[in-house]
Design a protein around this motif. Sequence first.
Motif, short mmCIF file in Angstrom:
data_model
loop_
_atom_site.label_atom_id
_atom_site.label_comp_id
_atom_site.label_asym_id
_atom_site.label_seq_id
_atom_site.Cartn_x
_atom_site.Cartn_y
_atom_site.Cartn_z
N PHE A 98 0.84 -1.20 0.00
CA PHE A 98 0.00 0.00 0.00
C PHE A 98 0.87 1.25 0.00
O PHE A 98 2.08 1.19 0.24
CB PHE A 98 -0.99 0.01 1.18
N GLY A 99 0.23 2.38 -0.31
CA GLY A 99 0.96 3.65 -0.40
C GLY A 99 0.38 4.70 0.53
O GLY A 99 -0.51 4.41 1.34
N ALA A 100 0.90 5.90 0.43
CA ALA A 100 0.38 7.04 1.18
C ALA A 100 0.82 8.29 0.45
O ALA A 100 1.82 8.27 -0.27
CB ALA A 100 0.92 7.05 2.61
N TYR A 101 0.03 9.35 0.62
CA TYR A 101 0.34 10.61 -0.07
C TYR A 101 0.48 11.72 0.95
O TYR A 101 -0.27 11.77 1.93
CB TYR A 101 -0.79 10.94 -1.06
N GLY A 102 1.41 12.62 0.73
CA GLY A 102 1.54 13.80 1.58
C GLY A 102 2.97 13.99 2.05
O GLY A 102 3.82 13.13 1.83
N GLU A 103 3.19 15.16 2.73
CA GLU A 103 4.56 15.44 3.21
C GLU A 103 4.95 14.44 4.28
O GLU A 103 4.15 14.12 5.16
CB GLU A 103 4.62 16.87 3.76
N PHE A 104 6.20 13.96 4.19
CA PHE A 104 6.72 12.97 5.13
C PHE A 104 6.46 13.40 6.55
O PHE A 104 6.70 14.57 6.87
CB PHE A 104 8.23 12.78 4.90
N SER A 197 -5.95 3.62 -4.17
CA SER A 197 -6.00 5.05 -3.83
C SER A 197 -6.74 5.26 -2.50
O SER A 197 -6.37 6.13 -1.72
CB SER A 197 -6.57 5.89 -4.97
N LYS A 198 -7.77 4.43 -2.23
CA LYS A 198 -8.47 4.54 -0.93
C LYS A 198 -7.51 4.18 0.20
O LYS A 198 -7.45 4.86 1.21
CB LYS A 198 -9.67 3.61 -0.90
N ALA A 199 -6.78 3.06 -0.01
CA ALA A 199 -5.84 2.61 1.03
C ALA A 199 -4.72 3.64 1.23
O ALA A 199 -4.13 3.74 2.30
CB ALA A 199 -5.25 1.25 0.65
N ALA A 200 -4.44 4.45 0.18
CA ALA A 200 -3.39 5.46 0.28
C ALA A 200 -3.92 6.76 0.90
O ALA A 200 -3.18 7.74 1.00
CB ALA A 200 -2.81 5.74 -1.11
N GLY A 201 -5.21 6.77 1.30
CA GLY A 201 -5.74 7.91 2.04
C GLY A 201 -6.55 8.88 1.20
O GLY A 201 -6.90 9.96 1.65
N PHE A 202 -6.87 8.51 -0.05
CA PHE A 202 -7.70 9.38 -0.88
C PHE A 202 -9.18 9.01 -0.69
O PHE A 202 -9.50 7.86 -0.35
CB PHE A 202 -7.33 9.23 -2.36
N THR A 203 -10.05 9.99 -0.93
CA THR A 203 -11.48 9.73 -0.74
C THR A 203 -12.03 8.82 -1.83
O THR A 203 -13.02 8.14 -1.65
CB THR A 203 -12.29 11.05 -0.77
#
Length: 272
Positions: A98-104, A197-203
């Motif tokens: 899985f991934g994630a988006y945003g500043e570290f 994309s959901k698992a990465a924190g997107f709506t």
Amino acid sequence: MARTDFVDDFLKGFTCVIITGASSGIGRVILSRLGKSGTAAAVFNLSRTAPEGVPNSLKFSHLTCDLAQPHEIEKVVGELRKLMPREGRILLVNNSGFGAYGEFPAPDLAHTLRMVDVNMRAVVHLTGLLWPDLKARGGQVATVASLAAYQPTPLMTTYAATKAFALHWSIALDAESRPYGVRCVAICPGPVSTNFSKAAGFTGSTGIGGQTAEACVDEALHAMAKAQPQVITGWKHKLLGWFSARLPKPWAAAIGLRVIRRLRLDRYVKKA
Ligand SMILES: NC(=O)c1ccc[n+]([C@@H]2O[C@H](COP(=O)([O-])OP(=O)(O)OC[C@H]3O[C@@H](n4cnc5c(N)ncnc54)[C@H](OP(=O)(O)O)[C@@H]3O)[C@@H](O)[C@H]2O)c1
């Protein structure tokens, strides 16, 4: 030989298939393609939830395992050893991730460390425990990396770096393991419409076009049947990967940051 027959023959060449993360997305499509192949292999899925709609044609077992937990990996391989056929070639597909988006370290450090554990540590741990069997019996280890593996990617910093690890690890292991009849294939999809994309924190969908999971798996399995050390799925993604891998890495990161900012992905991030 027709493409479908070529892949079917490849899949029929194993007595044991072990896949991680077949409960969703790319893994689930691999499972359904296995169902159509006519394979007689024992098929095992390792993930936290059981897949739904498993083809009746498969000799299938789900083994619950949180790959972020090393002790659960040790335990599940113990169970696998009791259940798996004793002879014949083994196919291991390291797909969970899985991934994630945003500043570290967005969304938080604990989440980021779990990502490192699932995307890297678990791949090495599971493959390492099964390595004596793979070397003795022959087979293939397919590892799902990403197009993001080809360049440092700001705002997806840790995710892209975990996938760079998976790509390099798999290609180097392939060179080492060929004499034992074990081939390793790194699968590098660009954006694919799954729960990723959901698992990465997107709506929901971020509006970035991509492949269907079916198209991605079709290319991936074809590359696995040919034992290609690496495959980027989707021709646009192939071009992108080719260019970004050739840029000096700091340039690639700077350009990547501008492009990702322009996509304004923040609009789609779930609010805490
Ligand atoms: N979709 C894309 O755009 C894209 C692009 C490039 C690469 N990839 C890679 O493709 C692979 C598959 O992702 P996908 O797109 O199919 O996403 P997905 O639909 O979210 O599926 C992810 C799978 O990983 C499993 N997983 C996640 N955390 C786990 C854990 N702690 N333990 C065990 N299994 C875990 C999930 O199973 P449970 O939740 O049941 O545990 C699920 O089956 C990933 O490695 C991803 O990084 C995806």
